[in-house]
Design an enzyme around this catalytic site. Structure first.
Site, PDB file in Angstrom:
ATOM      1  CD  GLN A 135      -3.385  -4.712   6.476  1.00 17.01           C
ATOM      2  OE1 GLN A 135      -3.287  -3.729   5.769  1.00 17.01           O
ATOM      3  NE2 GLN A 135      -4.033  -5.801   6.094  1.00 17.01           N
ATOM      4  CG  ASP A 194      -9.223  -0.922   4.842  1.00 21.51           C
ATOM      5  OD1 ASP A 194      -9.021  -1.142   3.625  1.00 21.51           O
ATOM      6  OD2 ASP A 194      -8.470  -1.312   5.747  1.00 21.51           O
ATOM      7  CE  LYS A 249      -3.718  -2.634   2.045  1.00 18.10           C
ATOM      8  NZ  LYS A 249      -4.385  -3.144   3.245  1.00 18.10           N
TER       9      LYS A 249
END
Ligand code: NAD
Length: 294
Positions: A96, A119, A52
């Site tokens: 994450q 997200d 990312k």
């Protein structure tokens, strides 16, 4: 059979985003800024977060990586989330997953400002998604919708079977495929660990999306001739012949299934890179460029 080249499609999307960043820079406006929080040292999570950050560098986005010990207290992680919520320079951020078991993932996700939740996991974004209202869509399902769109796959009226009902992949995927949108407009069946006769559902699927995290679960006999198969699974299988000691396998037995379908995503190089393309698109939206069309 045609391979759906997610890597190539994601590269085109990242190039488009990169051009937009250059435009923003040239007009003297603030460059989109994505932050990622990595808790502990789960090797798969480290790989995903690094990918990312690399994508941010490639497109010209600003990025910040915050690493913490796996032993961090939930209250301290909540503190980091609040700091990022309040930081005017950060447009969007992710924590994450998975998190260590002593931390309540829901509590962390709910603490993220929905406007910065790139997200797309926050209940506000998931709720708006169900209502087909503008929102930040969950990154992996959003990336898969981009694949359908980019490949010109007609999904309308098709029977879509989704395997797995997690809140980050399977459930939002089933919602997106059933919405009155294009792509979308499918008749959807969501299968999970308690589904009876799962093979029969799979065989009736025009579009089969596998997101269970069980290596090579979907075999050739479970797939209808001409189906479109999307393999979300990323599983590490021990392989002493590899330098890393493992190889990646999807949830689909590729060699058996590929000859039967019209289109299929490989692992790696299918859904994975699209998740990153979707994440950066969400960051661009969170930075105020809501109408960005990729
Ligand atoms: P998860 O473990 O949270 O959910 C798995 C789901 O599969 C559950 O809902 C469960 O009910 C279902 N399931 C388990 N066993 C089953 C069975 N025998 N029959 C039917 N359903 C069954 O996993 P997740 O986070 O949704 O991830 C799924 C897979 O996708 C994993 O391999 C993960 O690594 C991968 N993933 C890939 C990306 C990407 O960008 N490519 C992103 C997220 C997750």
């Amino acid at each position: 059979m045609k391979i759906i080249d997610g890597k190539k499609i994601s590269e085109v999307i990242l190039e488009d985003l990169g051009r937009k960043v250059t435009e923003i820079k040239n007009s003297g406006d603030k460059i989109p800024h994505l932050a990622a929080v990595l808790v502990g040292n789960n090797p798969a999570s480290e790989t995903y977060v690094n990918a990312k950050v690399k994508a941010c560098e490639k497109t010209g986005f600003q990025s910040t990586l915050k690493k913490t010990e796996g032993t961090i207290a939930e209250s301290d992680l909540l503190g980091i989330v609040r700091e990022l919520n309040d930081d005017q320079d950060i447009d969007g951020f992710i924590v994450q997953l998975p998190l260590p078991s002593h931390i309540n993932e829901h509590r962390i996700i709910e603490a993220i400002s929905p406007a910065k939740d790139v997200d797309g996991f926050h209940p506000v974004n998931q709720g708006k998604m169900v209502l087909n209202l503008p929102c930040l869509l969950p990154a992996t399902p959003y990336g898969i919708m981009m694949l359908f769109e980019n490949c010109g796959i007609d999904t309308s009226g098709k029977h879509c079977v989704v395997l797995g009902r997690s809140h980050i992949v399977g459930t939002p995927m089933s919602i997106l495929m059933g919405r009155k949108t294009s792509p979308g407009n499918c008749t959807v069946t969501l299968c999970h660990s308690k589904t009876k006769n799962l093979e029969d559902f799979c065989r009736s699927a025009d579009i089969l999306i596998a997101a269970m995290g069980i290596p090579e679960f979907v075999t050739g006999s479970m797939v209808k001739e001409g189906a479109v198969v999307i393999d979300v699974g990323i599983n590490r299988l021990p392989d002493p012949s590899k330098k890393s000691g493992y190889r990646l396998a999807g949830d689909v037995k590729f060699d058996e299934v590929a000859p039967k379908c019209s289109r299929i995503t490989p692992v790696p190089g299918g859904v994975g890179p699209m998740t990153i393309a979707a994440l950066l698109t969400n960051t661009m939206k969170a930075a105020g460029y809501k109408d960005i069309k990729i």
